[in-house]
Every structure is written in structure tokens, then in C-alpha cells.
Design a protein around this motif. Sequence first.
Motif, PDB file in Angstrom:
ATOM      1  N   HIS A 102       0.827  -1.202   0.000  1.00 48.41           N
ATOM      2  CA  HIS A 102       0.000   0.000   0.000  1.00 48.41           C
ATOM      3  C   HIS A 102       0.862   1.252   0.000  1.00 48.41           C
ATOM      4  CE1 HIS A 102      -0.248   1.484   4.440  1.00 48.41           C
ATOM      5  NE2 HIS A 102       0.914   0.909   4.248  1.00 48.41           N
ATOM      6  N   SER A 151       4.864   7.150   0.024  1.00 46.04           N
ATOM      7  CA  SER A 151       4.193   6.592   1.198  1.00 46.04           C
ATOM      8  C   SER A 151       4.780   7.138   2.499  1.00 46.04           C
ATOM      9  CB  SER A 151       4.271   5.071   1.203  1.00 46.04           C
ATOM     10  OG  SER A 151       3.501   4.547   2.265  1.00 46.04           O
ATOM     11  N   PHE A 195      -9.791  -0.949   5.150  1.00 44.27           N
ATOM     12  CA  PHE A 195      -8.670  -1.491   4.385  1.00 44.27           C
ATOM     13  C   PHE A 195      -8.966  -2.919   3.944  1.00 44.27           C
ATOM     14  CE2 PHE A 195      -4.493  -3.193   3.567  1.00 44.27           C
ATOM     15  CZ  PHE A 195      -3.705  -2.112   3.171  1.00 44.27           C
ATOM     16  N   HIS A 213      -5.212   5.470   1.670  1.00 51.70           N
ATOM     17  CA  HIS A 213      -4.393   4.361   1.194  1.00 51.70           C
ATOM     18  C   HIS A 213      -4.684   4.060  -0.270  1.00 51.70           C
ATOM     19  CE1 HIS A 213      -3.839   3.030   5.503  1.00 51.70           C
ATOM     20  NE2 HIS A 213      -5.014   3.620   5.587  1.00 51.70           N
ATOM     21  N   ILE A 230      -4.098   0.536  -2.417  1.00 52.60           N
ATOM     22  CA  ILE A 230      -3.794  -0.851  -2.063  1.00 52.60           C
ATOM     23  C   ILE A 230      -3.655  -1.696  -3.314  1.00 52.60           C
ATOM     24  CG2 ILE A 230      -4.546  -2.844  -0.712  1.00 52.60           C
ATOM     25  CD1 ILE A 230      -6.497  -0.870   0.718  1.00 52.60           C
TER      26      ILE A 230
END
Length: 474
Positions: free
Chosen positions: A335, A375, A398, A421, A423
Amino acid sequence: MTDLPNRMNALPTTRPLRLRRLTQAMCLGLALAQCAPLLAQTRRNDALSVSPRIPGARNLSTELKIEGVRTTSDYIVAVVNQEVITHTDVDKRVARIEEAAQDRSRLPDPAELRRQVLEALIDEKAQISHARTIGLSIPDSEVDLAIENIAAQNQLTLTDLRQRMQADGLDFDRYRSSLREQILLQRLREREVMPRIQISEADVDTFLREDPAAQAESNLNLAHILVRVPDNSSEAQVRQLQQRAEQIRDRAAQGVNFTQLVREYSDDRDTHDSGGAFGLRPTSRLPELFVSAVRGLRVGDVSQVVRSNAGFHVIKLVERENVAQASYTQQRARHILLRPTPQTSNRVLVAKMQDIRKKILEGQASFAQMARQHSEDGSGPRGGDLGWASPGQYVPEFEKALITLQPGEISQPVVTRFGVHLIQLIERREVQLSDAQRREAARAVLRERGFEAAYEEWARELRQAAWVEVRDEP
């Protein structure tokens, strides 16, 4: 703190509703298995018994249309302690039930349905009143996060969301209040009902030795797309609908995101928010037609089109837990996490994450490269790789996004309490449970079985202790 979605202490207290059975429940880090109290909130399939729980609440409702029922006037129809129930509250709940009913002929007549809905709302208000009495409350920040996540799931900005609500005839403040109550009810039920269920070691031994559920072949999480066939359809109409289902199935088999296909085509409104998924259930609690359709499929595969009384179904095998072999499905993902600041809202981060996603899909950079570059999580130097995770190890939003992906697919931006996020599912695998995990899984099954009775007793006690005034309509 690093790898936030992958840490047990990162799990919020409001978790998604997932049906836990023998193997999933207890990969020792399975926080979601502790949420059996929320099982009572699922909509009952018989439709003749209107549940006092939030209909269809596997998680917070993200459907806006059914919440925006217009009424020409509003007035109080009941008071429960200090909580009021209005005519509009009943209208909205009736509309939600009718919207979700696959066969409206099984619903009670309108007057009886409204009576049952009012009784359900009285039970809910009694519980909300009790929550306030014991000092349980939901902070604004948690409601804000829920609304941001709903906007992201619908691929809307907060401004767009407000406009959508206005178009649907929904007052934003009232919608916000409704979400707060949903979260409060989930939290209260989790806190008060679970301690009433006591499972001994002898109970676990008996279950593992004698109960058919412990010997069952598997628990399955199936997702489906329903192409409804209306009553009295002509043969030509049926053929046309079947052809449509076949086309959807072909797109799904070619790797088109199944969740997106659900949102575009499925006539089953009850599973729209979950990507068409029912959650993990024993095969005995799934239609035999569905179980047969996925027999022999691998996780992630899509079945051929099958026909039921409701219409044509395209079925995807999302997850399998082989109880007899004591195995469960693990997922490996990576992620990118962007954290909000006082100067940068989640809405801005969602837009930035959309740009990152676009660059990856267009081949301008790999996911790992973008993770290292952007990130704000400890997994960034590893290209965002979070390693292998068991069911329930991630925070709800998530995990919900991850479970709808096929290997290699990239999600839309996902908002959690930690930020935004992006993913990517890398792969899935089957893992064997240890003896200790099997025992804990058995305990979770027994807790789930005992929850309904414990909940009903608790709800009845609160209702009897509450002051209730039902008013005549003006």
C-alpha cells in the motif's frame, strides 16, 4: 508507528460485520472474530420479521438514495425516554426494507410493516438512550471519518456528497446524526452483549468432537452479481437478461474489477456496499445453487452464470476456509499511505492518490516505486509491501477494499482513520491452523451461536425498562 493497517492495536472499535466461523475466527490475530455481537445487525432473510437492528448493516450504510425519502410533513410518532421517533424515521426505514426485499410479496401488508418498523425503532431508541445514560458517545472525528470514507467509496468529494444528498432529499445534518447512531449502536451491542456469553473449555471440546460444523468441508465467502428476472417476463426478455448476465460474467472472468461490476449492474441492493459479498458462511447456510457453482473453483475465480428464482447470478469465490483441513486464506498486499495534516484534508489526499494511481496504471511508474517516493508509512522503503496477513488483521475499510481485489489489481483510494491508502493485492494463499487456533475458532463459533439469544434477552430488558409513549397520527 509503522505499517499501521497491519497492527492489531490499530484496529478501531467500530469494526465491519463479518460472519465468523470455525477457521477464520482464530488466527490468533483475528480482531474481527471478536465482533460477533454485530452479527445480530444483519438483515433477516425472511422479511416477515422486521429486525430491530440496523437493516443490512455489515458496515455503515453508504446508500444515499434510500435515505432521502421525501415527506410532505413530519411529526413525532413515539417517544422513548428522551429519544423521539418521527414519521419520517419510519418512512425511511420502510423504504430501506422495501428497497432491499427481493420479493416484496413476502413483506407484510403496509400497515403491519409500518407497525413492525416502529417497534424496531423503539428498541433502537431504548438502546441509544441506555448508551447515553452510561456515558457512551461517538466523537465528531469518528463521524467525520465515516462520512469521508462514504464519499471516497462513492468516488465523490465531500462537496459532491452534500450535493448528492440534497438531490436525494436528504438533510446532511440528519444523515450525519443517523451515522452517529449506527456507530453508537454497534459499539453498545459489542460492549454489553458479548460478556453475557460464557464458553467453557468443555464446550469447546464437545464442539470439536461432535458438532457437524467442526467437520464441515468449508466456509465460503461468495460475491455475486444479480440480474433480476421480473415476474411474468416473456421468453424473449429472459433470453435478453441471460445474455446480459453472460456478458457481465465474461468481463469479470477477464479481470474487470468485480466490485465495480457489482455497482454498475447488480440488482441486489443489499450487497452493493460489500462488493456483492455475503461474508464468510458455512456451506450449509449458503444456497446449494451457489455452492455447486463454485465447486472446484480457485479463490478469485468466477463461476458460469446460474439461474435462481430471483434471476441470473454471476458468482465469485472471494475466500475459502477449509474447516476439515483447518485452513484459511491469507493475503499479501502492498500500500501507499498519505496522512492528513491540519493543512491537508483527506479530500485533497484522495485527489493526489488518484493521480498516483493513474500514473501506475499508465505504466509511468511501478507501485513499488510510487510507494518508496510517496508513502508516509514504514513499509514505504519496502515498496509498500505489508507481508502476509490473516483475516481481520487490517482495519475494516482497508480489509474490505483488499478482499474485493484480484491479484495485481489496485484499489481506488481508501480512507481510514490513519489517512488515505492505495492498495494492491499481490497474492493469496491457504494456511493451516494450529490446534490452539482451531480451539479459539471453535470458541468464536459458539459465541456467535449464543449471541442471538443473548442479544434478544438484553434488548428485551432495555425495552421493558424504558418509558415508551406511542402517539396517534395527527
